[in-house]
Design an enzyme around this catalytic site. Structure first.
Site, PDB file in Angstrom:
ATOM      1  N   THR A  39       0.840  -1.190   0.000  1.00 23.32           N
ATOM      2  CA  THR A  39       0.000   0.000   0.000  1.00 23.32           C
ATOM      3  C   THR A  39       0.882   1.250   0.000  1.00 23.32           C
ATOM      4  OG1 THR A  39      -1.831   1.185   1.047  1.00 23.32           O
ATOM      5  CG2 THR A  39      -0.365  -0.029   2.522  1.00 23.32           C
ATOM      6  N   GLU A  40       0.419   2.286  -0.739  1.00 21.77           N
ATOM      7  CA  GLU A  40       1.247   3.458  -1.015  1.00 21.77           C
ATOM      8  C   GLU A  40       1.719   4.172   0.247  1.00 21.77           C
ATOM      9  OE1 GLU A  40      -1.666   2.476  -2.535  1.00 21.77           O
ATOM     10  OE2 GLU A  40      -2.280   4.195  -3.739  1.00 21.77           O
ATOM     11  N   ASN A  41       0.904   4.117   1.298  1.00 15.84           N
ATOM     12  CA  ASN A  41       1.252   4.895   2.490  1.00 15.84           C
ATOM     13  C   ASN A  41       2.326   4.226   3.348  1.00 15.84           C
ATOM     14  OD1 ASN A  41      -0.919   3.042   2.911  1.00 15.84           O
ATOM     15  ND2 ASN A  41      -1.269   3.931   4.922  1.00 15.84           N
TER      16      ASN A  41
END
Lengths: 210, 230
Positions: A39-41
Site C-alpha cells: 500500500t502506497e502509504n
C-alpha cells in the site's frame, strides 16, 4: 468479476490493490496464498482488514481502511514506498476507471468541473507497475460505455492498461484494440459488443464464460 | 561529551512561525499527523501560510482546523478526496491548490532535505500534470524537472523521541514525516514518548536528531488520534 480478477494474481507477486472494487479482490485469496500486498502509504505485507474495535490507529491502507500486519510485514516512508512502484518491483496493480481507451489509456482521477480531488499515487501506479489491470463496471450509471475508442477525460497515464475485468466480460487491450477474452455467465457476446464503445475483436474459438 | 537537550514547551516551539511561512506537515490520514502541533498553530494564528501535506485530513480533523480558521493561502498536496470542505475552498478560489503525484511530492521533499535542486522524473508525461513543467533529455529519454521543496518549518509526529531529537516512527505513521524532518529550516517534533539520551537504540533511529530543533512531549493523546469510526 472480483473473484475472476483474483485469479490474475500469481504466487510470489508484489501487488497493489487500488481503492474501491480492487480492494475486495483480497477477499478471494486463500489465507496462505503466497503474495506480498503493497500500500502506497508505506506497508508491504498487508494483513486482514480490521473493524473499529480491533483496529490499530497507526495501521491504515491508502484508502484509509484499517488493516493489519502479517509475519514479515515491513513499514517504510513514502519515498521508499514509491521507489518500489517506480523501480519496477510492483508486479501488478488493479485500479478502478472512469474510462479506458482501445489503446490502454486510463482516465480515473478527474472529471473537470465535477470531481478533482487529486490523483494521489494513482499516476505512478498506472505508469510504472509491471502489469496494470482495471476493475470497473462495464458502463457508467447512465449506461454509457466506459471502454471507448479514446478517453474524453484527463488521462492518468497513456497506454498502461493490459486487461479489463467488468461485470460483463474480461477484455484485453491488444495492438489491434479491445480483444474479448471471456464473458460473464449469462451475458452474450452481442451484449458485450453493444455495451462497448469501440470495436471488439472476437476470438476464433468459442468465448469462455466466468 | 553529552548531546544537547532540545525539549521545549509547545508554545515556545511554535512561537517562531510567521505569516506567509511555508509549513510542511507530516501524516497520511490520521497516522503521523501532528494533531497537537496543528492545534498550537491554530492558537498561534499565523496567516497566509503555504502548507505542504499529503492530504487535507477530514472535515474537523488535522489541517482542516487551519483551513477552517482561514490561515492557509496555498496547499501543495496529492489528494483531498476525504475532505469535502477543502475541495469547496479550492473550487471557490479561497485557497490555491497544487497537486503532485504522491511519490513525486515525496521525492521533491527528499531532494530539498538532501540539499539538491530538483529531481528528474517521467511521471505524468503525456498528461495534463506535465503542463508548464520544464523538460530535459537525459540519455535520450525526456524527463520533467520537479523542483526540490523546502519549508520554513516542519511539524512532525513521532512515536518516540529522545531529548536530542532522535526519532522513531511506527506502522503507517511514518509516511512523509522522515522526509519532511530533513527539509525545513526549523523542525518541530511532537512525540508520544520522550526518552532520555540512549532511550532509542542507535540502530533503531529513523530520523537522526541533528535534523530536529524542538522536541515536544505529548502528555495525552486527544480523540483526533484515535481510530476513526466510519
Amino acid at each position: 468479476m472480483v473473484a475472476r480478477a483474483a485469479r490474475e494474481i500469481a504466487p510470489g507477486m508484489v501487488v497493489n490493490l487500488g481503492i474501491g472494487l480492487p480492494t475486495q479482490v483480497v477477499n478471494h485469496l486463500v489465507s496462505d496464498f503466497p503474495v506480498c500486498l503493497h500500500t502506497e502509504n508505506g506497508l508491504t505485507g498487508i494483513g486482514p482488514a480490521k473493524g473499529y474495535d480491533t483496529a490499530d490507529r497507526n495501521l491504515i491502507d491508502a484508502g484509509g481502511a484499517y488493516v493489519s500486519t502479517v509475519p514479515g510485514s515491513a513499514c517504510f516512508d513514502s519515498a521508499t514506498s514509491f521507489a518500489i512502484v517506480r523501480s519496477g518491483r510492483l508486479d501488478l496493480t488493479m485500479l478502478g476507471a472512469f474510462e479506458v481507451s482501445a489503446t490502454g489509456d486510463l482516465a480515473n482521477w478527474k472529471i473537470p468541473g465535477k470531481f478533482s480531488p487529486g490523483a494521489g499515487g494513482g499516476i505512478e501506479l498506472a505508469q510504472k507497475a509491471r502489469r496494470v489491470v482495471v476493475l470497473t463496471s462495464h458502463t457508467d450509471r447512465a449506461g454509457n460505455p466506459k471502454l471507448k475508442q479514446a478517453c474524453a477525460l484527463p488521462l492518468t497515464a497513456r497506454g498502461c492498461v493490459e486487461r479489463i475485468f467488468t461485470d460483463m466480460a474480461v477484455i484485453d487491450v491488444t495492438p489491434q484494440g479491445f480483444g474479448l477474452v471471456e464473458t460473464a455467465e449469462g451475458i452474450s457476446v452481442a451484449e458485450v459488443a453493444e455495451a462497448t464503445g469501440a470495436p471488439l475483436i472476437l476470438p476464433e474459438a468459442a468465448v469462455p464464460t466466468f | 561529551m553529552r548531546l544537547p537537550d532540545k525539549t521545549s514547551d509547545i508554545e515556545d516551539a511554535i512561537a517562531g512561525i510567521k505569516d506567509c511561512d511555508t509549513v510542511m506537515i507530516g501524516g497520511f490520514g490520521v497516522p503521523g499527523t501532528p494533531m497537537t502541533l496543528i492545534h498550537a498553530l491554530v492558537d498561534h494564528g499565523a496567516r497566509n501560510l503555504t502548507l505542504i501535506k499529503n492530504d487535507a485530513n477530514e472535515p474537523g480533523m488535522g489541517i482542516d482546523h487551519l483551513l477552517q480558521n482561514g490561515q492557509v493561502a496555498r496547499l501543495i498536496t496529492t489528494h483531498l478526496g476525504l475532505n469535502s470542505h477543502a475541495i469547496g475552498l479550492m473550487n471557490s478560489g479561497a485557497i490555491k491548490v497544487e497537486f503532485n503525484a504522491q511519490g513525486i511530492l515525496a521525492e521533491r521533499i527528499r531532494a530539498g532535505g538532501a540539499g539538491l535542486g530538483a529531481v528528474l522524473s517521467d511521471i505524468g508525461i503525456g498528461t495534463e500534470l506535465a503542463a508548464g513543467k520544464q523538460v530535459v533529455e537525459m540519455n535520450g529519454t525526456p524527463y520533467l524537472v520537479e523542483p526540490a521543496l523546502r519549508a520554513d518549518v516542519a511539524l512532525i509526529h513521532a512515536d518516540r523521541a529522545d531529548v536530542f531529537g532522535n526519532l522513531a516512527y511506527v506502522g503507517t505513521a511514518q509516511n512523509f514525516n522522515p522526509l519532511m524532518a530533513m527539509a525545513a529550516r526549523r523542525v518541530i517534533v511532537e512525540a508520544e514518548a520522550v526518552l532520555p539520551l540512549g532511550g532509542i537504540n542507535a540502530n533503531d533511529v529513523h530520523t537522526p536528531g541533528v535534523f530536529v530543533d524542538h522536541v515536544v512531549e505529548l502528555k495525552t493523546l486527544s480523540k483526533e488520534y484515535a481510530v476513526v469510526q466510519r
